[in-house]
Scaffold this active site. Structure first.
Site, PDB file in Angstrom:
ATOM      1  N   THR A 107       0.685  -1.676  -0.089  1.00 58.43           N
ATOM      2  CA  THR A 107      -0.166  -0.162   0.019  1.00 58.43           C
ATOM      3  C   THR A 107       1.300   0.912   0.239  1.00 58.43           C
ATOM      4  O   THR A 107       0.394   1.658   0.556  1.00 58.43           O
ATOM      5  CB  THR A 107      -0.788   0.166   1.202  1.00 58.43           C
ATOM      6  N   SER A 151       1.164  -8.835   0.098  1.00 59.85           N
ATOM      7  CA  SER A 151       2.119  -9.840   0.992  1.00 59.85           C
ATOM      8  C   SER A 151       1.830 -10.850   1.227  1.00 59.85           C
ATOM      9  O   SER A 151       2.873 -12.293   1.106  1.00 59.85           O
ATOM     10  CB  SER A 151       1.759  -8.736   2.364  1.00 59.85           C
ATOM     11  N   THR A 183       3.389  -5.522   4.094  1.00 59.08           N
ATOM     12  CA  THR A 183       4.034  -5.379   4.997  1.00 59.08           C
ATOM     13  C   THR A 183       4.228  -6.989   6.005  1.00 59.08           C
ATOM     14  O   THR A 183       5.363  -7.125   7.165  1.00 59.08           O
ATOM     15  CB  THR A 183       4.093  -4.434   6.318  1.00 59.08           C
ATOM     16  N   ASP A 184       3.134  -7.993   5.863  1.00 59.07           N
ATOM     17  CA  ASP A 184       2.710  -8.895   6.644  1.00 59.07           C
ATOM     18  C   ASP A 184       3.861 -10.486   6.222  1.00 59.07           C
ATOM     19  O   ASP A 184       4.514 -10.628   7.331  1.00 59.07           O
ATOM     20  CB  ASP A 184       1.962  -9.159   6.207  1.00 59.07           C
ATOM     21  N   LYS A 262       8.418  -8.626  11.790  1.00 61.89           N
ATOM     22  CA  LYS A 262       7.144  -7.691  12.136  1.00 61.89           C
ATOM     23  C   LYS A 262       6.791  -7.876  13.795  1.00 61.89           C
ATOM     24  O   LYS A 262       6.755  -9.180  13.111  1.00 61.89           O
ATOM     25  CB  LYS A 262       6.154  -8.303  11.086  1.00 61.89           C
TER      26      LYS A 262
END
Ligand SMILES: [Zn+2]
Lengths: 461, 649
Positions: A107, A151, A183-184, A262
């Protein structure tokens, strides 16, 4: 499908609307049993019910009306929305370094998708320039959309495509590479790229955003500016993850691709380096290493791309009552590698010994990591550990479970000889195993303690 | 001083002069924000709370404009982006979580708050929506860390009765409250997050009020209606109103955050006059042949001319100014002195814009060089004649041109210069639609920001729509509080005096009153007096000795009065017990003393005071009477006691 006049509407709502001759993007007056409503009929999210229609009022608010109560729909005008980031040509400045931004999804720049009601990525240099014009102060930007996936849909095939694209761009003279990524699973991809693209002469910087760019408070623009600056001007020629340091818009951290994870489902500062310190801090106009042992930028265009992956690998997150059949099923399904995230120093219970022995005998490489995430596997301390090693399980020291998974897939694509696999696994490519953990490699502060609260009062969070 | 000023400006005005305001074409609407009385916030589970202590942590953010759903940028958004503010948020661990910090997505909407909003929408005769869609309303001023307020329309097209006509309610929205601004200086603005995300309803009326007096009255009426619902928070800062004003030939101007109903009258009056004056200015410009096509203005860097200290001190420009720019407004001579508001001129409109857009907030922030003999706007400030002439010659300005000097950090000075041109050009075209802040003591307003349009709305992709089941709505409708005007009528029918009925109609115990009157057979007048007048007096008495009011649960009150009705507690006995109750004691009301009990009490008192010497028997009787009444705790009729005492002595 895109030109569907009743986009997103189904069942009862679709029936009523088509009977009334209504269509989305029409400016209408709707007469209902409660009174009249005026607005624009919007497309409906696909997973929403078929009892309501969505109307955008003149004030910009959306409301839902029950189709049951609709008496008439009168169209006054028609205005289709063109949701587009204003596109402007990205300016070229011969004095600025050339950076290639490879898009995988995520995103960084995004727009609304009416079908799902969710946000989908949008991405061209022109769009990026329209949304983040400051990028032109940093570098010349070239973008290439490799794929547009979320992701969680990134996998071996995408790792390989990305690694090859990086190799190609470096050989073509890019001063740095930026990879836009959800990001995941960014840390999985960061590890994969570390193994697949070695000895890079330039920075390879992964970046994403925790707040999508359709929000004013998005971290996307800041992250992107930091990442482009790191790629264009930074001296760290490694695979890095560039994300928020604190939750404030203050500075970013550059994490080594093999030590990063993360750690929060939604915080901006979700990426942390584990069992070590990050490589550097950075801002849109500076990169400040906080450790000396990084690989420096070189002026050549040489890079080693070794993009292979065997996906017959699994992570097994051990829990106390785990039954042998979990392992059995992996053996029976032809898996070649298993990474165990064990408890404590790296343990599993006795009932698993038998299937694990079978796995090792069958030539499956079994790796041990720790689900504590911080710290080393140490299997000598207890008998159980020694038993496991005798079975042939390889203790992966302080390699993170996800990194071990990625590395094992990469190694197995080179060899299935368990001894060679073990050797390669334990030979670090870039920091996935470190010889020592500094005292500040493990920092999880606890709130509520006076000294911590005092610290938080004085610093930007 | 400002009070005198205000008095002078307001005392002789008839704010309800229909003819005067009718000629102006005065129209005014209200946007009322009222916090709801829920324990928790709207999209997270933090307790609603008000904090004034040192924050537990701070965060720094910036805001960027984003595209609207219709694919365009909002004007306000872009303007606020120009200001490039650093936004600091103060956090409190007990009242703020990661949701308010914009580090956690929203939790499902607070259903209690939604019920309250539905109830108020029904009271306002609104058409309810069938499905509530949560929308993001962008605010790039930093007042909300996400950069948008989550808001949802619950009802539209309502109305309330006023002066024999209907005041239309455009919409009622349920939304989260924003932060409180603590400080705004240069490029840094500080917000406190305690109030953030508190549920509130926003009620928007159509511009149906035709005099300032009506605007203030309707504001009061809406306030009473919401208090009558019993669903709203009370106290300072729990309700705020924005007032919009337009006149014939002008667009809507919004005055933000008017705290007191009383301020509405002078503020709307003088805002209407400001608009009239701006229309006159446009006419003066047109008469000089200045139109959007012929408008000429440019700006120049004159920093190099500022070398000696004398020039700085004469001009009031600080020596630290990095860049000094001059804007040349061709043929504008004298027009910046066109009066717009009490005591100020059009130059203030320009200064306001420069203050906000260019973050040049050290006033004065502009210097007007106008060759008219009356001199400068800021008193003695100006440039030495030779220097001004030199500059005029250099930039090709003649004496009919007005020069405006602006200074500050290089980028800001340039932004300021551009903004001066933008505002001057707008004066020729229209009255810019903007939000204005108020200074009630001076009856003035000043620029705050451009009025945002519908383009700042965006669906909230984090929250699913909430369908309103018909059952839920009818249940709320059935138990809905009466509107104040309905209550008032009913109370008058019950025989309450008008002023008591008025107070009670918006009292938080109005529902309790109705239940008790219907169910217990207690005298309505007595009960109304107790709930309104006695309660007020007892609370005031406690406050006088610095004791906080005692909060008595409604069910305690209900059983107290039911009990009193059953026991036929006399008025004085009720007051006696009620006073104890509101002082935190555990009491129950008692019925009147029987004949026998009274006799015993009288005998006891007589006996106790047998040896007392009274000059006259009359005094003795009065004394004994008082004593008996006191000891009876209000449970004895004075006439009856007097009669018994007479018999016994
Ligand atoms: Zn919260």
């Amino acid at each position: 499908m895109n030109d569907d006049a009743l986009k997103g509407y189904k069942g009862k709502a679709r029936k009523v609307l088509s009977e009334m001759g209504a269509r989305v993007w029409a400016e209408v007056v709707i007469d209902t049993d409660k009174g009249k409503y005026e607005g624009i009929i919007l497309p409906r999210a696909e997973q929403a019910d078929d009892e309501h229609i969505v109307l955008k009022l003149e004030t910009g608010y959306n409301i839902g009306l029950a189709v049951e109560g609709i008496k008439t729909v009168k169209e006054k005008a028609y205005k289709k929305a063109h949701y587009k980031i204003p596109e402007q040509e990205f300016p070229f400045d011969p004095r600025k370094p050339d950076v290639t931004l490879l898009g995988t999804g995520g995103t960084i720049a995004s727009r609304l998708d009416y079908r799902t009601g969710a946000v989908i990525p949008a991405f061209t240099p022109g769009e990026l320039y329209g949304a983040v014009p400051e990028l032109a102060d940093i570098c010349n930007l070239k973008t290439e959309k490799l794929f547009g996936v979320f992701s969680e849909n990134m996998g071996p095939e995408e790792y390989i495509t990305t690694a090859k694209a990086i190799g190609r761009e470096i050989e073509a003279g890019a001063a740095g590479i930026v990879i836009g990524h959800g990001t995941d699973t960014m840390h999985h991809t960061a590890a994969a790229l570390t193994f697949m693209v070695q000895d890079s002469p330039v920075p390879i910087v992964m970046v994403g955003s925790q707040r999508s760019s359709d929000r004013p408070s998005s971290d996307a623009a800041f992250n992107l500016r930091c990442a482009c600056n790191t790629a264009a001007h930074g001296n760290v020629a490694e695979v890095l993850v560039c994300m928020f340091g604190p939750t404030s818009d203050s500075y970013n951290l550059l994490h080594r691709g093999t030590r990063v994870r993360k750690m929060h489902s939604s915080y901006r500062s979700t990426f942390r380096t584990l069992s070590d310190i990050p490589v550097a801090t950075c801002t849109p106009d500076s990169v400040n290493p906080i450790r000396p042992d990084y690989k420096s930028r070189r002026s050549d265009n040489k890079v080693k791309v070794d993009a292979v992956f065997d996906d017959r690998v699994a992570i097994v997150y051990y829990y106390p009552a785990m039954k042998p059949d979990i392992i059995e099923s992996l053996i029976n399904n032809g898996y070649k590698g298993i990474v165990i995230a064990g408890t404590g120093l790296g343990h599993v219970n006795k009932p698993l010994y038998k299937p694990l022995r079978r796995a090792c005998k069958a030539g499956i490489s079994v790796m041990m990591t720790v689900q504590t995430l911080w710290g080393y596997v140490q299997m000598y301390v207890y008998d159980t550990g020694r038993d496991l090693m005798e079975l042939g399980i390889v203790p992966c020291l302080n390699m993170l479970p996800e990194v071990a998974y990625i590395k094992l897939g990469w190694v197995l694509a080179h060899t299935t000889d368990t001894e060679e696999v073990a050797r390669m696994m334990l030979t670090p490519v870039n920091g996935e195993i470190t010889e020592r953990e500094p005292h500040d490699g493990y920092l999880v502060f606890q709130g509520g303690l006076p000294e911590i609260e005092d610290f938080l009062k004085r610093r930007l969070r | 001083m400002s009070d005198a000023w205000r008095k002078k400006l307001t005392e002789s005005i008839d704010f309800d002069d229909q003819e005067f305001y009718g000629k102006l074409g005065f129209k005014s609407g209200l946007e009322i924000h009222q916090q709801l009385d829920t324990k928790k916030k709207l999209f997270c589970h933090c307790p609603v709370g008000y904090r004034n202590d040192e924050p537990d942590a701070i965060i720094l953010r910036h805001m960027r404009p984003t595209l609207s759903e219709m694919g365009t940028y909002d004007g306000t958004a872009l303007m606020e982006f120009k200001t490039r503010k650093q936004v600091i948020y103060q956090l409190y661990r007990e009242n703020v979580c990661t949701y308010e910090m914009d580090d956690t997505p929203p939790f499902p909407i607070n259903q209690k708050a939604l019920d309250y909003a539905i109830e108020i929408a029904l009271m306002l005769n609104c058409q309810l929506v069938d499905e509530v869609h949560i929308t993001r309303k962008q605010y790039l001023d930093g007042s909300i860390p996400t950069g948008f307020q989550r808001t949802a329309i619950v009802g539209v097209n309502g109305w309330i009765p006023y002066r024999g006509r209907k005041i239309r309610i455009q919409q009622l929205a349920l939304e989260e409250d924003a932060c409180r601004e603590v400080q705004d200086r240069g490029h840094e603005i500080v917000f406190r997050t305690d109030r953030l995300s508190t549920p509130l309803v926003e009620i928007v009326t159509k511009p149906d009020m035709l005099t300032p007096y009506e605007t203030a009255e309707v504001d009061g009426l809406l306030g009473r209606l919401m208090r009558a619902s019993g669903r709203v928070r009370r106290g300072i800062g729990t309700a705020r109103q924005d007032v919009n004003v337009s006149i014939t030939g002008s667009d809507r101007i919004e005055i933000k955050g008017v705290p007191r109903t009383g301020d509405i009258r002078p503020l709307t009056h003088y805002e209407a006059l400001r608009q009239k004056s701006l229309l006159e200015l446009r006419e003066r410009l047109n008469n000089r042949g200045i139109t959007p096509e012929t408008f000429k203005a440019d700006y120049h860097d004159i920093t190099p001319h500022f070398t000696d200290a004398e020039v700085f001190s004469r001009s009031g420009i600080p020596e630290s100014a990095e860049r000094i720019m001059v804007v040349n407004l061709a043929d504008w001579q004298g027009l910046l002195k066109h009066q717009t508001q009490p005591g100020i001129t059009f130059a203030a409109e320009i200064a306001g814009r420069v203050r906000v857009i260019a973050c040049l907030d050290r006033m004065p922030n502009i210097l007007v060089l106008d060759s008219q003999p009356e001199g400068m706007l800021h008193g003695e400030l100006g440039l030495p004649i030779e220097l001004e002439e030199h500059i005029r010659a250099e930039i090709g300005a003649d004496e009919d041109d007005t020069l405006v000097v602006v200074w500050g950090p290089a980028e800001d000075a340039e932004t300021g210069a551009k903004e001066i041109i933008i505002r001057a050009k707008e004066a020729i075209e229209k009255i810019p639609q903007e939000t204005r802040q108020h200074m009630p003591d001076k009856c003035r307003t000043d620029f705050e920001r451009i009025l945002p349009g519908p383009d700042r709305m965006y669906p909230d992709t984090d929250s699913p729509p909430v369908a309103l089941a018909p059952d839920r709505v009818s249940e709320i409708r059935n138990s809905m509080a009466l509107r104040p005007w309905e209550r008032m009528e009913r109370y008058l029918e019950l025989g309450l005096p008008r002023c008591l009925a008025g107070d009670l109609s918006i009292h938080r115990h109005a529902c309790l009153f109705e239940r008790l009157v219907a169910g217990s057979g207690i005298s309505p007048l007595l009960l109304a007096e107790a709930l309104v007048s006695w309660q007020k007096a007892i609370t005031r008495a406690r406050l006088e000795v610095a004791l906080p009011p005692v909060a008595v649960d409604e069910d305690v009150l209900e059983s107290f009065f039911t009990d009193a009705a059953a026991k036929k507690t006399p008025r004085r006995g009720l007051l006696y017990a009620f006073e104890k109750l509101l002082n935190g004691e555990d009491v129950e009301p008692l019925g009147p003393l029987s004949e026998g009990q009274l006799k015993t009490l009288c005998l006891k008192v007589i006996e106790e005071y047998e040896d007392y010497n009274f000059k006259q028997d009359r005094f003795k009787l009065d004394f004994l009477l008082g004593e008996v009444l006191e000891r009876s705790e209000g449970r004895a009729e004075p006439a009856k006691v007097r009669k018994i005492l007479k018999e016994l002595t």
